[in-house]
Design an enzyme around this catalytic site. Structure first.
Site, PDB file in Angstrom:
ATOM      1  N   GLN A 183       0.833  -1.220   0.000  1.00  9.43           N
ATOM      2  CA  GLN A 183       0.000   0.000   0.000  1.00  9.43           C
ATOM      3  C   GLN A 183       0.867   1.270   0.000  1.00  9.43           C
ATOM      4  OE1 GLN A 183      -0.012  -2.443   2.224  1.00  9.43           O
ATOM      5  NE2 GLN A 183      -0.030  -1.691   4.338  1.00  9.43           N
ATOM      6  N   SER A 229      22.470 -10.039   1.584  1.00 13.50           N
ATOM      7  CA  SER A 229      23.789  -9.422   1.617  1.00 13.50           C
ATOM      8  C   SER A 229      24.909 -10.423   1.334  1.00 13.50           C
ATOM      9  CB  SER A 229      23.976  -8.801   3.002  1.00 13.50           C
ATOM     10  OG  SER A 229      25.117  -8.005   3.026  1.00 13.50           O
ATOM     11  N   GLN A 251      28.552 -10.045   7.733  1.00 17.45           N
ATOM     12  CA  GLN A 251      27.517 -10.210   6.707  1.00 17.45           C
ATOM     13  C   GLN A 251      26.598 -11.379   7.044  1.00 17.45           C
ATOM     14  OE1 GLN A 251      26.978  -7.809   4.267  1.00 17.45           O
ATOM     15  NE2 GLN A 251      28.414  -7.012   5.773  1.00 17.45           N
ATOM     16  N   HIS A 254      23.348 -10.850   8.964  1.00 12.18           N
ATOM     17  CA  HIS A 254      22.229 -10.115   8.358  1.00 12.18           C
ATOM     18  C   HIS A 254      21.010 -11.003   8.133  1.00 12.18           C
ATOM     19  CE1 HIS A 254      23.153  -5.968   7.501  1.00 12.18           C
ATOM     20  NE2 HIS A 254      24.346  -6.267   7.030  1.00 12.18           N
ATOM     21  N   GLU A 319      28.745  -8.301  -3.816  1.00 12.76           N
ATOM     22  CA  GLU A 319      28.237  -6.997  -3.375  1.00 12.76           C
ATOM     23  C   GLU A 319      29.360  -6.229  -2.659  1.00 12.76           C
ATOM     24  OE1 GLU A 319      25.481  -7.290  -0.164  1.00 12.76           O
ATOM     25  OE2 GLU A 319      24.643  -5.287  -0.484  1.00 12.76           O
ATOM     26  N   HIS A 320      29.933  -6.859  -1.636  1.00 10.41           N
ATOM     27  CA  HIS A 320      31.070  -6.270  -0.925  1.00 10.41           C
ATOM     28  C   HIS A 320      32.305  -7.115  -1.189  1.00 10.41           C
ATOM     29  CE1 HIS A 320      27.533  -5.356   1.728  1.00 10.41           C
ATOM     30  NE2 HIS A 320      28.061  -4.153   1.702  1.00 10.41           N
ATOM     31  N   ASP A 353      29.226   0.605   5.788  1.00  4.70           N
ATOM     32  CA  ASP A 353      27.779   0.500   6.018  1.00  4.70           C
ATOM     33  C   ASP A 353      27.186   1.779   6.602  1.00  4.70           C
ATOM     34  OD1 ASP A 353      27.440  -2.014   5.083  1.00  4.70           O
ATOM     35  OD2 ASP A 353      27.663  -3.005   7.030  1.00  4.70           O
ATOM     36  N   HIS A 412       9.865  11.283 -42.936  1.00  5.63           N
ATOM     37  CA  HIS A 412      11.107  11.750 -42.326  1.00  5.63           C
ATOM     38  C   HIS A 412      11.937  12.530 -43.347  1.00  5.63           C
ATOM     39  CE1 HIS A 412      10.047   9.027 -39.094  1.00  5.63           C
ATOM     40  NE2 HIS A 412      11.155   9.294 -38.428  1.00  5.63           N
TER      41      HIS A 412
END
Lengths: 424, 424
Positions: A183, A229, A251, A254, A319-320, A353, A412
Site C-alpha cells: 500500500q 547481503s 555479513q 544479516h 556486493e562487498h 555501512d 522523415h
C-alpha cells in the site's frame, strides 16, 4: 565453513523471491484499491496488516521532536557526522550538463536535470535503520530532487522508530508517512489525498514491497530488487584470521541467506579462518542466523594461484569485496565486478555501512556485472540537446533524406527537405 | 488534428502492452526450452516462427561481403559519416574513475568498468534499420564493452537485410546471429552452444521480445521497454506551418499509436498547421498509419500564455521535443522533462534519428520524467572504493560500533573493534 577448491565452487546465485501467485494477486489488488480509493484504502490496509489504526499518516512535528529528545546528544552527533561524510562523497558524483559547438554553428549537448520527486521506503520490523534513510535520501538531495517522500510501516502502537525519525530530521525530510507494505508503494506511485506521488521509488522491503515495486515499474522508476547481503574477501598470507572471520560474520548475521566467502591462496589462513569463524560464532547475539548463513552460503575457496583467486572474485561479482593483501591497490585494476571494494586491513566492511561515505545500497546476487551502487546519477536524467545550423542542414539534408528513405520513412525525408525552401 | 485548449488536453500516456496471459506463458516456455536445450530449441523456434530452416545462425563472412557489395558506395559513405558523428557525440559522454584522498590517509573513490558483453536486438520486418544498429552498438563500444553480440530475425529465405549487415560491418561487429523473437532474447541471456551470453540486452522488438526482456531482467540487465514514438513541438508565431506539419507527420508515420502534438500560443499557427497536416498527409506512402495516428494521438494545444505552453510540455514529458521560437536557447532552462530537445527551425527531428550524433533510443510515454536516452553510462557500472587508514579507524571505530549496535548488528560492531588489537 568448508574449505574447498576453486573447481568445487558452486554458483552462489540465489534465485530471486518472485512471490507466490497468491502474493502477486494480493499485491495487484492492493495497488488497484489504493489507486482508486486513495487514503481510505491505505487506512484499511494499515489496520489489517500493521494492526495500527491511524487518523493521519503524516508524522507530526511533535513526533519528530519527541524522537529527537529521546536519543542522547552524542548519538545525534555520530549520525550527523555520518550524514556529512555520506553527503561529501555523493557531492563528488555530480555531473554537469555539457555541450559541444562546431564551426558550422551546430551545437550538440546533454542537459542534466533532477527528477521532480523521489520516494524512499524504509523497512520496519525490530531494528531501526537510520543508515537506510541516509543512503537513500542523500543521493536524491545531492542530485537536486525537490521533493523527497519517505514511507515506513508503523508498529501496532502507530509509532515509527525514533532513529528513523531522527535521521529524517537530520536531512530535513518533512514528508514522512507511517505506511508500509504494497500500500505504501502504491501510494508513492499514484499518490493519494495526503501522500504525494513520486517519479522514482528506492529502498528495500519484504516480498510484498518488492512485488509492488515490480508492478508499478514503468509508471515510475524503481531501484534494483535487492537480494541477501554478500561479502567476498580476497586475502593473502598477510591477513589476520580473527579480522577476516569477524568481517565474514558481519555479513552472515544479516540474514540466513547471506553469503560470506573467503578466497585465498594461503592454506594457513584458510584453516585459521575456519577455526576463528566457529569460535566467534557462538558469542554472537544473532548466532542462529549467522550459523545458518555460514553453513549454507559460507565457504573458503583455496586457490592454486593468485590469478585464479582474482578470477574467482570476478566470477562471484560480490556486493562487498575486501582485499587484504600485501599491496591491495595493485589488485584494483584486476577487479572487474564488485559493488564496493574495501582495500587493506583497516577497511572493515561495516566502515562502509554507516560512516565512510560511499553508499551501502549495492548490487547483490552477481548483478555487479551490470549494476552500480545507488548514486546521484540514479536521481537525474539526461536530455539530448540538438541545435542544428542552417549550414549543417544544407550540407547534410540530402544524406539524411536518403538514409530515411532507405529505412522506408518518406515523411522523415520530407520533413528535412521542407527546409530547402529557406535557402531557395 | 484537433485544436484544443490546454484544459482539454487529456493524458497522452498509453498503457504499455503487457501481452496476453497466453503470450506470457508462451514466452516463458520458449525461455525454458532455450535455457535447457540451447541451439536445438532455437533452431526449432526459428523454423516455426520465421519459417526459416538454418544450419548455422551466425552470419558468415560471405554474407557480410555480399551485403557490402549490394549497396552503392555513396550510401556506404553516408552510413560511415553517420557512424562517425554518433561515435563523436558518445565519446563525450565517457566518465572516468575518480578518487578523493584525505590527510588522514583515507582514500575514497568510484571505479568505472565496462560490462563484459552487450547484446543488441535488431528488429526485422519490412524495413531494415541500420540506424538501430548504430544507436545500440556505438554507446557499448565507446564504453569499452569487449563483446557485442547482435541478433536479428531471418526472413523465410534465411537472410537478414543488407543494410543491417552493412551497419554491423562498419562498426566491426562480427557476432551477428540470425535469430529473432523470445528465443533470441533467451539465447542472449543464457547462451547456447553457438550464441554467447551477455550481461545487458538492448534494442526494440515486438511484444514477444518485450515480454522476454521482462522475464530475463535480473539475470541480465535490459534497457527500457520502448513505447510508440512521440513528438511535441513548442512553437511561437515565428514558426512555419509547413515545417511544423512535416515534422509532426514524421513521427505519425512510425506507428498508428505514435503521438504528435503542437503546443503554441499562436492561433494563426495552430490553424495553419491543422490545414497543412491534412494536405501533406494524403501524399505520404504511409498515409493510412499517419492518419490513424494523427486522429487518435495528434493534437494542437492552444495556450493562453507561453508559461502555460511550457508547463504543458513538462506535463507531457515527450520523447522528442522541438522548440521553434524567437530564441529557443532561452527556453532550454525551463524544460524539465524531454528525451531529446531540438532547437530552432533547422533542427528537424529526423536530423537526430540518423545523423547528428545523439542517440535515437529515447524514453517514451512520459518516462522522460525519470529516464534518459541510451548512452555510454548504460554500458558501464561503478564500484565504490574504500581504503580506510589506520588513523581514520582509530578516530572513528567507537562511533561506527555504536551506530552498528543501535541497528542491532553486534557482529558489525565487533568486526571494526577487532582492529583495536593492532594499536594496543
Amino acid at each position: 565453513m568448508k574449505i574447498i577448491n576453486k573447481s568445487d565452487l558452486k554458483s552462489l546465485r540465489r534465485s530471486v523471491d518472485q512471490g507466490t501467485e497468491e502474493q502477486r494477486k494480493s499485491v495487484q489488488d492492493i495497488i488497484a484499491q489504493v489507486k482508486t480509493r486513495g487514503d481510505e484504502a491505505v487506512k484499511e490496509y494499515t489496520e489489517r496488516f500493521d494492526q495500527a489504526s491511524l487518523e493521519t499518516f503524516k508524522v507530526s512535528k511533535e513526533e519528530f521532536e519527541q524522537a529527537y529528545a529521546s536519543l542522547d546528544g552524542a548519538f545525534v552527533q555520530i549520525l550527523q557526522e555520518a550524514a556529512d561524510n555520506i553527503r561529501a562523497f555523493h557531492e563528488k558524483q555530480k555531473t554537469t550538463s555539457w555541450f559541444d559547438s562546431s564551426e558550422d554553428g551546430t551545437l550538440l549537448g546533454q542537459k542534466i536535470t533532477p527528477i521532480d520527486a523521489a520516494g524512499v521506503y524504509v523497512p520496519g520490523g525490530t531494528a531501526a535503520y537510520p543508515s537506510s534513510v541516509f543512503m537513500n535520501v542523500i543521493p536524491a538531495q545531492v542530485a537536486g530532487v525537490e521533493r523527497v517522500v519517505m514511507v515506513t510501516p508503523p508498529g501496532k502502537d502507530g509509532k515509527v522508530p525514533d532513529g528513523v525519525l531522527l535521521a529524517a530530521q537530520i536531512l530535513g525530510v518533512e514528508d514522512v508517512f507511517k505506511v508500509g507494505g504494497a500500500q505504501a508503494i502504491a501510494a508513492l506511485a499514484y499518490g493519494t489525498e495526503t501522500i504525494p506521488s513520486v517519479d522514482k521509488i528506492t529502498g528495500p522491503g519484504n516480498v510484498f514491497v518488492a512485488l509492488a515495486k515490480r508492478e508499478v515499474f514503468g509508471d515510475v522508476d524503481i531501484d534494483m530488487i535487492a537480494g541477501p547481503s554478500e561479502i567476498a574477501i580476497l586475502a593473502d598470507e598477510t591477513a589476520r584470521a580473527e579480522e577476516i572471520a569477524a568481517d565474514l560474520l558481519s555479513q552472515a548475521e544479516h540474514d540466513a541467506r547471506s553469503s560470506s566467502v573467503l578466497v585465498t591462496t594461503s592454506e594457513r589462513l584458510a584453516k585459521a579462518v575456519e577455526k576463528e569463524v566457529q569460535s566467534q560464532l557462538d558469542s554472537l547475539p544473532r548466532a542462529d542466523i549467522a550459523r545458518k548463513s555460514v553453513e549454507d552460503y559460507g565457504m573458503i575457496a583455496l586457490c592454486e594461484t593468485w590469478a585464479e583467486a582474482v578470477d574467482t572474485i570476478n566470477e562471484i561479482a560480490p556486493e562487498h569485496l575486501e582485499i587484504v593483501s600485501e599491496d591491495p591497490f595493485q589488485e584494483l585494476g584486476k577487479i572487474k565486478h564488485a559493488g564496493a571494494i574495501f582495500l587493506g586491513p583497516y577497511s572493515s566492511e561495516p566502515v562502509g555501512d554507516y560512516f565512510a561515505g560511499p553508499n551501502h545500497v549495492l548490487p547483490t546476487n552477481g548483478t555487479a556485472r551490470f549494476s552500480s551502487p545507488l548514486n546521484v546519477d540514479d536521481f537525474v536524467k539526461k536530455s539530448s540537446v540538438i541545435s542544428y545550423s542552417r549550414q549543417a542542414l544544407e550540407t547534410n539534408v540530402d544524406k539524411i533524406a536518403r538514409f530515411a528513405r532507405l529505412e522506408g520513412l518518406e515523411a522523415h525525408a520530407r520533413a528535412v527537405e521542407t527546409r530547402k525552401e529557406r535557402w531557395k
